[in-house]
Design an enzyme around this catalytic site. Structure first.
Site, PDB file in Angstrom:
ATOM      1  N   GLU A 269       0.531  -4.171  15.195  1.00 44.48           N
ATOM      2  CA  GLU A 269       0.509  -3.512  13.884  1.00 44.48           C
ATOM      3  C   GLU A 269      -0.930  -3.250  13.435  1.00 44.48           C
ATOM      4  O   GLU A 269      -1.248  -2.166  12.929  1.00 44.48           O
ATOM      5  CB  GLU A 269       1.249  -4.383  12.864  1.00 44.48           C
ATOM      6  CG  GLU A 269       1.125  -3.937  11.418  1.00 44.48           C
ATOM      7  CD  GLU A 269       0.768  -5.066  10.474  1.00 44.48           C
ATOM      8  OE1 GLU A 269      -0.210  -4.915   9.712  1.00 44.48           O
ATOM      9  OE2 GLU A 269       1.452  -6.106  10.511  1.00 44.48           O
ATOM     10  N   HIS A 270      -1.810  -4.225  13.626  1.00 45.20           N
ATOM     11  CA  HIS A 270      -3.221  -4.035  13.283  1.00 45.20           C
ATOM     12  C   HIS A 270      -3.836  -2.897  14.085  1.00 45.20           C
ATOM     13  O   HIS A 270      -4.565  -2.051  13.551  1.00 45.20           O
ATOM     14  CB  HIS A 270      -4.013  -5.323  13.565  1.00 45.20           C
ATOM     15  CG  HIS A 270      -3.967  -6.324  12.454  1.00 45.20           C
ATOM     16  ND1 HIS A 270      -5.097  -6.848  11.879  1.00 45.20           N
ATOM     17  CD2 HIS A 270      -2.922  -6.903  11.811  1.00 45.20           C
ATOM     18  CE1 HIS A 270      -4.757  -7.710  10.939  1.00 45.20           C
ATOM     19  NE2 HIS A 270      -3.438  -7.769  10.882  1.00 45.20           N
TER      20      HIS A 270
ATOM     21  N   GLU B  76      -8.304 -14.430  10.442  1.00 44.32           N
ATOM     22  CA  GLU B  76      -7.093 -14.548   9.626  1.00 44.32           C
ATOM     23  C   GLU B  76      -6.378 -15.861   9.923  1.00 44.32           C
ATOM     24  O   GLU B  76      -5.888 -16.543   9.012  1.00 44.32           O
ATOM     25  CB  GLU B  76      -6.170 -13.362   9.907  1.00 44.32           C
ATOM     26  CG  GLU B  76      -4.927 -13.321   9.045  1.00 44.32           C
ATOM     27  CD  GLU B  76      -4.046 -12.114   9.341  1.00 44.32           C
ATOM     28  OE1 GLU B  76      -2.980 -12.002   8.695  1.00 44.32           O
ATOM     29  OE2 GLU B  76      -4.414 -11.288  10.200  1.00 44.32           O
TER      30      GLU B  76
END
Length: 425
Positions: free
Chosen positions: A49-50, A126
């Protein structure tokens, strides 16, 4: 009016035209999430997704952002356990341009090696951030305690080790394996005509799905039933699990609860009522007892997570280490009361009205409407109206509450996860 069309390649197009809206929320929803991650590629769904934002054959990452900004739109994405969504919110006159940008990201992403290495660093940061935030850490520990050997129990971001081992080829293979047309819903809500959405989907997605790179490069073979498709188990744990991780912080974050309902369980309205009465409003029992009466914590609430074949329900609270014992005593006391007597008629009526109003308010935005029609389609295969929801809520009785609670909320099997300045519970 909500309309849907299935294209010849299996993509489902669904929309709700809302004439009074000036904007449109547009999203591509993929029935693939972290549950699809294999042990060696933990976090791959989230990382992919990133990488969709990191450039295509025609646009750099910066140009993707600039082209969307030129439309005055918002573009984002999220990954969950069983789905991934790439979406944008734009004015109606910019829908076609916004759709083309989303399609370019899905069909033509290059997964540039230099961008991949940079994003590995971003996602590793993250992961470290989650380790520093005790509420996020306690939640991850809770999921891991409930489902230690299943991907539903793994953190969405993966691990630093797994992320550092991702390769360009692995991303392309994952995309081809899981981003298949029959797992795709193209959805929109707001100022858009269904026929236009179908036209855009056919133009940009129906032909050439997905990547133009030959699939044969990735040695994708048909095999036995994928291990991640197996249910994690729908029955309560045989014993309580306590999982504590020390962190030198001011507060302890606690996440406790049980396995519960799957998404399509017809008893969902009963759980919604319990969620509201216990921790979903200012007058709920947990908030009133733990914060308002006892002053033991600032934040306390319930949560529910539902999946295709499993679910969770529990309590999240943060407090000083000195208050942990009293907080847990209060939680157990409240659940004992529910198990013994259920809830009052006043609580039941407040919960009904709270749920009905919250659902109606969530439909005030185009994104809320889009999300709603997608989830109804995924879970039920049809649209659930507000009127139908209200009717189901009005059928819930206190006897249902007691029966449900006694089936799922066994205090001797309460799983507890905590992160903060303690070593044990």
């Amino acid at each position: 009016m909500i309309k849907k069309t299935e294209l010849t390649n299996g993509i489902l197009v669904i929309s709700e035209q809302i004439p009074q809206f000036a904007s449109c929320s547009l999203g591509v929803w993929v029935q693939s999430g972290t549950r699809n991650d294999e042990p060696c590629n933990s976090g791959m769904a989230h990382f992919l997704e990133h990488m969709l934002f990191k450039g295509t054959e025609r646009r750099t990452a910066l140009l993707l952002a600039q082209d969307m900004d030129l439309l005055g739109g918002r573009m984002n994405a999220f990954t969950e356990q069983e789905q991934t969504c790439l979406y944008t919110v734009v004015l109606s006159e910019h829908v076609a341009q916004a759709f083309e940008i989303l399609a370019d990201m899905l069909v033509n992403s290059s997964f540039d090696e230099a961008e991949l290495r940079r994003e590995q660093g971003v996602v590793c940061e993250e992961i470290k951030m989650v380790e520093d935030e005790t509420d996020e850490l306690a939640s991850d520990l809770f999921y891991a305690s409930i489902w230690p050997d299943h991907p539903l129990g793994k953190p969405i971001q993966g691990t630093i080790e797994s992320v550092q081992n991702f390769t360009q080829n692995a991303l392309f293979e994952y995309l081809h394996r899981h981003y298949k047309p029959d797992r795709i819903i193209v959805a929109a809500a707001g100022a858009i005509e269904h026929e236009n959405l179908v036209h855009l989907t056919k133009r940009y997605l129906q032909n050439g799905w997905l990547m133009r790179r030959p699939v044969s490069q990735f040695s994708i073979e048909a095999g036995p039933k994928l291990w991640w498709a197996c249910p994690p188990g729908g029955t309560p744990n045989p014993a309580a699990v306590i999982n504590v991780k020390y962190r030198p912080t001011e507060q302890v974050s606690i996440c406790c609860g049980w396995q519960c309902l799957s998404q399509d369980d017809p008893r969902g309205c009963i759980l919604s009522v319990l969620d509201s009465v216990l921790g979903g409003s200012l007058s709920c029992r947990l908030f009133q007892e733990i914060r308002e009466k006892s002053g033991l914590a600032y934040s306390v609430e319930t949560f529910r997570s539902t999946y295709s074949d499993a679910g969770l329900f529990g309590v999240e609270v943060s407090c000083s280490a000195a208050n942990v014992s009293a907080v847990m005593d209060s939680i157990r006391k409240i659940f004992r009361s529910i198990l013994a007597e259920g809830i009052t008629e006043d609580e039941l009526e407040r919960a009904r009205q709270h749920i009905k109003s919250s659902y109606a308010l969530s439909l005030e935005s185009s994104f809320g409407r889009m999300s709603c029609i997608v989830q109804n389609e995924r879970v039920w295969g049809r649209q659930i109206s507000l009127e139908e929801l209200c009717q189901d809520l009005d059928k819930v009785k206190n006897s249902d509450i007691i029966e449900f609670s006694r089936e799922f909320f066994d205090l001797d099997k309460l799983t507890i996860a905590a992160a903060g300045p303690i070593y044990s519970l």
